[in-house]
Structures are given as structure tokens and as C-alpha cells.
Write an enzyme that holds these catalytic residues in place. Structure first.
Site, PDB file in Angstrom:
ATOM      1  N   CYS A 197       0.811  -1.213   0.000  1.00 10.61           N
ATOM      2  CA  CYS A 197       0.000   0.000   0.000  1.00 10.61           C
ATOM      3  C   CYS A 197       0.852   1.274   0.000  1.00 10.61           C
ATOM      4  CB  CYS A 197      -0.961  -0.038   1.176  1.00 10.61           C
ATOM      5  SG  CYS A 197      -2.447   0.908   0.872  1.00 10.61           S
ATOM      6  N   HIS A 220      -3.277  -5.775   2.614  1.00 13.83           N
ATOM      7  CA  HIS A 220      -2.946  -5.848   4.040  1.00 13.83           C
ATOM      8  C   HIS A 220      -3.556  -7.149   4.573  1.00 13.83           C
ATOM      9  CE1 HIS A 220      -1.704  -1.619   4.526  1.00 13.83           C
ATOM     10  NE2 HIS A 220      -2.725  -1.281   3.780  1.00 13.83           N
TER      11      HIS A 220
HETATM   12  N1  GLN Z   1      -2.236   6.822   2.213  1.00  6.68           N
HETATM   13  C1  GLN Z   1      -2.305   5.850   1.111  1.00  6.68           C
HETATM   14  C2  GLN Z   1      -3.721   5.745   0.529  1.00  6.68           C
HETATM   15  O1  GLN Z   1      -4.669   6.123   1.182  1.00  6.68           O
HETATM   16  C3  GLN Z   1      -1.854   4.480   1.570  1.00  6.68           C
HETATM   17  C4  GLN Z   1      -2.792   3.854   2.620  1.00  6.68           C
HETATM   18  C5  GLN Z   1      -2.258   2.547   3.194  1.00  6.68           C
HETATM   19  O2  GLN Z   1      -1.055   2.314   3.282  1.00  6.68           O
HETATM   20  N2  GLN Z   1      -3.201   1.656   3.639  1.00  6.68           N
HETATM   21  O3  GLN Z   1      -3.891   5.245  -0.587  1.00  6.68           O
END
Ligand code: GLN
Length: 248
Positions: free
Chosen positions: A99, A200
Site C-alpha cells: 500500500c 494488508h
Molecule cells: N495513504 C495511502 C492511501 O490512502 C496508503 C494507505 C495505506 O497504506 N493503507 O492510498
């Protein structure tokens, strides 16, 4: 096998800042699956600042983070981590980026407010946040040919829409969920030794076959190609549970 060869080292990028939605489980899975095969499993935490230890790493992990944390790390990534990370990957080290970490390994990540964080361009992707967050279970039919089962399962929570350039290949096609952008049915990225993903969960405890793919790929440069089989009954039961829950 010489003692030094029976070590397996994970380098954790920004553990204090880029570590959300249980991403620490990926570190534990990599270390345990090496330890269960009689490797000396070592963890090097790579926070902000200079480090001389990145050439010791077999697999780097770069976890997720909200926009705020990404703003706190991207300059350090460019200044202190990009050159040794590029060298390590060129020498055969692997990278798992999830992510927010995935986004910053590309050309840039642009927030919903239009703030653009330059990435290190290790992978040919670019990301721009949309107005709607993509949240929920994800099932992917993987493009990796050496893993069984061929599915990957996880959980996504991101506003970023990631698009792959010609040098990057998708980790797989989305069966359930949004994946890279909710548009082209791709999820994640494979380029050189880098594996980027929105999954995740954490990802590796429920995808032991992917964990072994990362370990095996990173050890190939040391002539280690086979990993002893492990009893993955519990891990694959969790994998199947997500598959069944997502099929409803
Ligand atoms: N801030 C980034 C987004 O919202 C990554 C979010 C994350 O790592 N879950 O896409």
C-alpha cells in the site's frame, strides 16, 4: 552449508511509521518460516537516517501508512534509502511493499488534496488518490507461476489509484475487491525483485506460498533454491476461509 549461508535477513523500512493494519505480521511470517527451516533469521530495522546495513538484507519490507506518515518518510527514502535499495535489488534482494510503501516505490503518490510525494521510481507505477476509499476483502488470481494455491487473499484500505507503466507487470487479476485502481482489474506489481501490493491483512500469514516465494527468490543468489516443506494446514485454512467468505 557454510554458517553465513544459513542466515536470512529481513530489512524493515520505517517500522515506526509505515506499519498499519497488522503489517507487522509479514515480518513475523518471513522470520518464522526461515527459522523453521534452520536459518538464523535476523531483523534489521531501517528507520529514518543513513544506514550501512542494507547490503545485508535478503528481503525488504515496506509497509502501509496514511498520507501523514508517507509525508514523513518520502524525503528520507529519496535521500538515504534509494541508492542502497537499488543496489541491493540489483544484487538479488527482494522487496515486499504494501500500500503506502508500494506507492512510494513508484514515480509518485499524489494525495486527495493534490499534494504530490515523489517516489524513487524503483517500479514503473504512479498513484493518484481518488475521492472514495477502497476498503474490504480482496481475492487475487496471481500471475506468479511458482505458487500453489494460485490465489492470494487480503484486505485493502486505500484512496490511491495505482496505474502500471510498461515496465511493470501486475501481481494478478482481481477476483474480489478493487485492487490497484478499481478500473483495470489489476492488483499489485511485479518488477525485478520487487513485489508491490495493496493487500494488508496481514498478507503473508494467510498466504504462506507467497512468503516462500519471497524467501526462495531472495536466496537464489546464494545458490539456495529449495526450501523444506512446512505444515501449512492452519495458514491455508485461513486462506480458504477468506476465499469462501468472499465468494458469498
Ligand atoms: N495513504 C495511502 C492511501 O490512502 C496508503 C494507505 C495505506 O497504506 N493503507 O492510498
Amino acid at each position: 552449508m557454510a554458517r553465513h549461508q544459513k542466515t536470512f535477513t529481513v530489512g524493515w523500512l520505517y517500522p515506526d511509521l509505515m506499519n498499519i493494519y497488522g503489517d507487522r505480521g509479514n515480518i513475523l511470517t518471513l522470520l518464522k518460516r526461515a527459522e523453521w527451516r534452520d536459518f538464523e533469521a535476523r531483523l534489521i530495522e531501517l528507520g529514518r537516517g543513513t544506514t550501512k546495513r542494507m547490503d545485508e538484507v535478503d528481503v525488504f519490507f515496506f509497509g502501509g501508512g496514511q498520507d501523514r506518515e508517507q509525508a514523513l518518510v518520502y524525503e528520507d527514502l529519496l535521500e538515504h534509502k534509494q541508492p542502497p535499495l537499488e543496489r541491493a535489488v540489483a544484487a538479488g534482494a527482494g522487496v515486499l511493499a504494501v500500500c503506502g510503501g508500494y506507492q512510494l516505490l513508484g514515480h509518485y503518490y499524489q494525495t486527495g488534496e493534490g499534494e504530490r510525494f515523489p517516489g524513487i521510481g524503483l517500479i514503473d507505477v504512479r498513484t493518484e488518490a481518488g475521492t472514495r476509499r477502497f476498503i474490504g476483502d480482496v481475492v487475487v488470481d496471481s500471475a506468479l507461476v511458482d505458487i500453489r494455491p494460485t490465489t492470494l487473499v487480503g484486505f485493502e484500505n486505500h484512496s490511491g489509484r495505482t496505474y502500471l507503466g510498461p515496465k511493470a507487470k501486475a501481481l494478478g487479476r482481481v477476483r474480489v475487491g478493487f485492487g490497484n485502481n478499481g478500473d483495470d482489474h489489476t492488483e499489485g506489481c511485479l518488477q525485478g525483485g520487487v513485489l508491490g501490493t495493496y493487500l494488508h491483512g496481514s498478507l503473508l500469514p494467510k498466504n504462506p506460498h507467497l512468503a516462500d516465494h519471497l524467501i526462495r527468490s531472495s536466496l537464489r543468489r546464494r545458490g539456495i533454491t529449495d526450501l523444506a516443506a512446512l505444515d501449512d494446514t492452519a495458514e491455508l485454512a485461513a486462506h480458504e476461509k477468506i476465499l469462501a467468505r468472499s465468494a458469498r
